[in-house]
Design a protein around this motif. Structure first.
Motif, PDB file in Angstrom:
ATOM      1  N   ILE A 202       0.810  -1.215   0.000  1.00 28.96           N
ATOM      2  CA  ILE A 202       0.000   0.000   0.000  1.00 28.96           C
ATOM      3  C   ILE A 202       0.844   1.266   0.000  1.00 28.96           C
ATOM      4  CG2 ILE A 202      -2.014  -1.099   1.050  1.00 28.96           C
ATOM      5  CD1 ILE A 202      -1.197   0.089   3.713  1.00 28.96           C
ATOM      6  N   PHE A 203       2.108   1.171   0.402  1.00 26.10           N
ATOM      7  CA  PHE A 203       2.947   2.366   0.469  1.00 26.10           C
ATOM      8  C   PHE A 203       3.916   2.516  -0.701  1.00 26.10           C
ATOM      9  CE2 PHE A 203       2.357   1.186   5.031  1.00 26.10           C
ATOM     10  CZ  PHE A 203       1.540   2.246   5.380  1.00 26.10           C
ATOM     11  N   GLN A 238      -5.749  -1.066  -1.326  1.00 27.37           N
ATOM     12  CA  GLN A 238      -6.817  -0.333  -0.659  1.00 27.37           C
ATOM     13  C   GLN A 238      -7.734   0.277  -1.699  1.00 27.37           C
ATOM     14  OE1 GLN A 238      -5.621   2.246   2.437  1.00 27.37           O
ATOM     15  NE2 GLN A 238      -7.655   3.075   2.778  1.00 27.37           N
ATOM     16  N   ILE A 239      -9.036   0.247  -1.416  1.00 27.00           N
ATOM     17  CA  ILE A 239     -10.025   0.718  -2.374  1.00 27.00           C
ATOM     18  C   ILE A 239     -11.077   1.573  -1.687  1.00 27.00           C
ATOM     19  CG2 ILE A 239      -9.736  -1.194  -3.995  1.00 27.00           C
ATOM     20  CD1 ILE A 239     -12.177  -2.523  -2.707  1.00 27.00           C
ATOM     21  N   PRO A 276      -0.907   1.043  -4.963  1.00 27.46           N
ATOM     22  CA  PRO A 276      -2.150   0.363  -5.354  1.00 27.46           C
ATOM     23  C   PRO A 276      -3.431   1.006  -4.828  1.00 27.46           C
ATOM     24  CG  PRO A 276      -0.560  -1.181  -4.476  1.00 27.46           C
ATOM     25  CD  PRO A 276      -0.078   0.174  -4.119  1.00 27.46           C
ATOM     26  N   LEU A 277      -3.362   2.127  -4.113  1.00 25.67           N
ATOM     27  CA  LEU A 277      -4.592   2.784  -3.681  1.00 25.67           C
ATOM     28  C   LEU A 277      -5.453   3.104  -4.905  1.00 25.67           C
ATOM     29  CD1 LEU A 277      -6.383   4.219  -1.546  1.00 25.67           C
ATOM     30  CD2 LEU A 277      -5.068   6.300  -2.027  1.00 25.67           C
ATOM     31  N   TYR A 299      -0.701 -14.444  -9.345  1.00 19.81           N
ATOM     32  CA  TYR A 299      -0.601 -14.538  -7.896  1.00 19.81           C
ATOM     33  C   TYR A 299      -1.874 -15.134  -7.323  1.00 19.81           C
ATOM     34  CZ  TYR A 299      -3.062  -9.941  -7.713  1.00 19.81           C
ATOM     35  OH  TYR A 299      -3.950  -8.897  -7.841  1.00 19.81           O
ATOM     36  N   GLN A 300      -1.837 -15.442  -6.027  1.00 15.96           N
ATOM     37  CA  GLN A 300      -2.873 -16.303  -5.454  1.00 15.96           C
ATOM     38  C   GLN A 300      -3.816 -15.610  -4.474  1.00 15.96           C
ATOM     39  OE1 GLN A 300       0.301 -17.201  -5.899  1.00 15.96           O
ATOM     40  NE2 GLN A 300       0.158 -19.041  -7.148  1.00 15.96           N
ATOM     41  N   ARG A 301      -3.435 -14.494  -3.916  1.00 12.86           N
ATOM     42  CA  ARG A 301      -4.286 -13.846  -2.911  1.00 12.86           C
ATOM     43  C   ARG A 301      -4.236 -12.335  -3.064  1.00 12.86           C
ATOM     44  NH1 ARG A 301      -4.159 -15.466   3.445  1.00 12.86           N
ATOM     45  NH2 ARG A 301      -5.386 -17.201   2.566  1.00 12.86           N
ATOM     46  N   GLN A 302      -5.419 -11.723  -3.063  1.00 11.59           N
ATOM     47  CA  GLN A 302      -5.538 -10.274  -3.112  1.00 11.59           C
ATOM     48  C   GLN A 302      -6.408  -9.832  -1.937  1.00 11.59           C
ATOM     49  OE1 GLN A 302      -4.363  -7.625  -5.433  1.00 11.59           O
ATOM     50  NE2 GLN A 302      -5.023  -6.609  -3.541  1.00 11.59           N
ATOM     51  N   LEU A 303      -5.804  -9.061  -1.023  1.00 13.88           N
ATOM     52  CA  LEU A 303      -6.539  -8.515   0.109  1.00 13.88           C
ATOM     53  C   LEU A 303      -6.663  -7.004  -0.035  1.00 13.88           C
ATOM     54  CD1 LEU A 303      -5.022 -10.422   3.179  1.00 13.88           C
ATOM     55  CD2 LEU A 303      -6.939 -11.094   1.704  1.00 13.88           C
TER      56      LEU A 303
END
Length: 365
Positions: A202-203, A238-239, A276-277, A299-303
Motif C-alpha cells: 500500500i505504500f 486499498q479501495i 495500489p490505492l 498470484y494467489q491472494r488479493q486482500l
C-alpha cells in the motif's frame, strides 16, 4: 485466486462528523466486517496485530476465534502476526488451537510489524529484528512438525523434550505467508521454506514491489519448490468506490487526508499514481487490479483494506456490497481465464491435508 479484506483496526475520529467510536464499538465493527466478508462470498478475512494506539487488535487469535464461531466458510488469517516479539511456542499453541476451533479455516502471515517501540515493550531489541524473524520461525516450524522438540537459540530459553499442544489439526500446520514491504531477507525466508510471500504494497511504487516479488520467485525456484511462476504470492491494496469516480474521490478525500496510514504524506492523487490505492468506480477498481498481474505475475491472494481512517461502518458495509456484487465476480472470472494451468491455487487446509496424505502414501510404496 483468493479475495479478501484485511483490517488494521484503527480507532480514528471521523473527519467529516467528528465522531470517534469507542474501542468496544471498533472491535465489534471488525467482527461485523468479517461476517460481511463471508456473506458476500469473499475467501479471506485478516486482522493485523498492533499493541499501540490508535489500533485495537492486540489479540488476533481471540478475535478470530470469536469470528470462527459465527462463520463457516471464510479463511481466517492475520496481517500480520509478530514473529519477532511473540514467543514462537505461544504462536504454535494459539494458532493450532484456532485451527481446531475453526475446522482448519486458518492461515497466518508472519511479519515484523511497523512500530519500532513494540520491540522493547516485549523485551526485544529492534536491531535484532531480522535475526528474531529467522530464528523464531525456524523454531515455530519444528514445534508444528515434530512431536517432541529439543532446541537452543539466541533469543529465548532452551527447550528440552517439549511438546506443543494441541497438535496441528489433522497433523497439518497452518499455511504461512511471510509479509514484508522492504526486506529481501524475508523474501528469502519465504522462498527457502516454500511458504507464501505477501507484499502489502500500500505504500510502495510497483517497481519496488516487483523487485521483492521477483527475488522471492527466483529463490523459490532455486530451493526446488517449483518454477518461479509457481511461487505463492499475495498482495495488499486499498479501495474506495462509488458509482462514479468523482463522487468517490470527493467523499474519500477527508478520510485520506486524516488517515493514520496516509495522512500528512503525498496527495491522494500522487498516492494513487504511485501505489495500489484505488479510489473510483467499480470498473476502475477492476481495471487497475487486473494490472497487478501484468506487473507482478500470476498470484494467489488479493486482500483489500476497506475499513480505516474513521469511515463509518455503514459506509464500509456499502463498500463491501459493491466489492461482492460488482467487483470480485468480474475479477475472479478474469484472473481464472488468464492463469496458466501449471500455476497453483493458494493452499488451504484441505489441499495441504491431501498433499500430506499423498506424500505419506508414496513413502509406503
Amino acid at each position: 485466486m483468493q479475495f479478501g479484506v484485511f483490517t488494521v483496526g484503527d480507532v480514528t475520529t471521523d473527519p467529516v462528523t467528528g465522531h470517534t467510536v469507542s474501542e468496544a464499538e471498533r472491535i465489534k465493527a471488525m467482527v461485523t466486517v468479517a461476517k460481511k466478508a463471508e456473506e458476500i462470498g469473499l475467501d479471506v478475512f485478516a486482522t493485523g496485530e498492533h499493541h499501540n494506539p490508535p489500533f485495537v487488535p492486540s489479540s488476533p487469535t481471540t478475535m478470530l476465534g470469536f469470528i470462527a464461531a459465527q462463520t463457516s466458510k471464510i479463511i481466517l488469517s492475520t496481517s500480520t502476526t509478530l514473529i519477532t516479539t511473540n514467543d514462537p511456542v505461544k504462536i504454535a499453541e494459539d494458532y493450532a488451537m484456532l485451527q481446531h476451533l475453526a475446522d482448519g479455516r486458518v492461515d497466518l502471515m508472519m511479519g515484523r510489524g511497523n512500530t519500532g517501540p513494540v520491540y522493547p515493550w516485549f523485551g526485544k531489541d529492534i536491531r535484532d529484528g531480522i535475526a528474531l524473524a529467522v530464528e523464531n520461525y525456524a523454531l515455530l516450524r519444528r514445534l508444528w512438525r515434530e512431536d517432541v522438540v529439543s532446541w537452543e537459540g539466541r533469543f529465548r530459553t532452551p527447550l528440552e523434550g517439549f511438546t506443543s499442544t494441541p497438535r496441528p489439526l489433522d497433523g497439518v500446520p497452518p499455511f504461512v505467508w511471510h509479509g514484508s514491504i522492504r526486506s529481501p531477507e524475508i523474501a528469502e525466508q519465504a522462498a527457502y521454506y516454500g511458504d507464501g510471500f505477501f507484499h502489502n504494497n500500500i505504500f510502495w511504487p510497483a517497481e519496488h514491489t516487483a523487485k521483492l516479488i521477483d527475488l522471492y520467485r527466483r529463490r523459490f525456484e532455486h530451493y526446488g519448490h517449483g518454477a518461479a511462476d509457481q511461487a505463492i504470492v499475495g498482495l495488499g491494496g486499498q479501495i474506495f468506490m462509488r458509482k462514479n469516480s468523482q463522487d468517490a474521490i470527493r467523499e474519500y478525500r477527508p478520510y485520506f487526508d486524516h488517515s493514520p496510514i496516509y495522512g500528512g504524506g503525498p496527495s491522494m492523487e500522487d498516492t494513487m499514481a504511485e501505489t495500489p490505492l484505488i479510489v473510483g468506480s467499480p470498473q476502475e477498481i477492476i481495471e487497475r487490479t487486473l494490472t497487478f498481474r501484468e506487473k507482478f505475475g500470476d498470484y494467489q491472494r488479493q486482500l483489500f483494506i476497506a475499513d480505516h481512517a474513521g469511515l463509518p461502518l455503514k459506509t464500509v458495509l456499502e463498500q463491501m456490497d459493491i466489492l461482492g456484487e460488482e467487483v470480485v465476480p468480474v475479477l475472479r472470472k478474469e484472473f481464472a481465464a488468464l492463469k496458466p494451468a501449471h500455476v497453483p491455487d493458494a493452499p488451504t487446509h484441505e489441499s495441504l491435508k491431501t498433499a500430506a496424505q499423498r506424500a505419506k502414501d508414496l513413502e509406503t510404496l
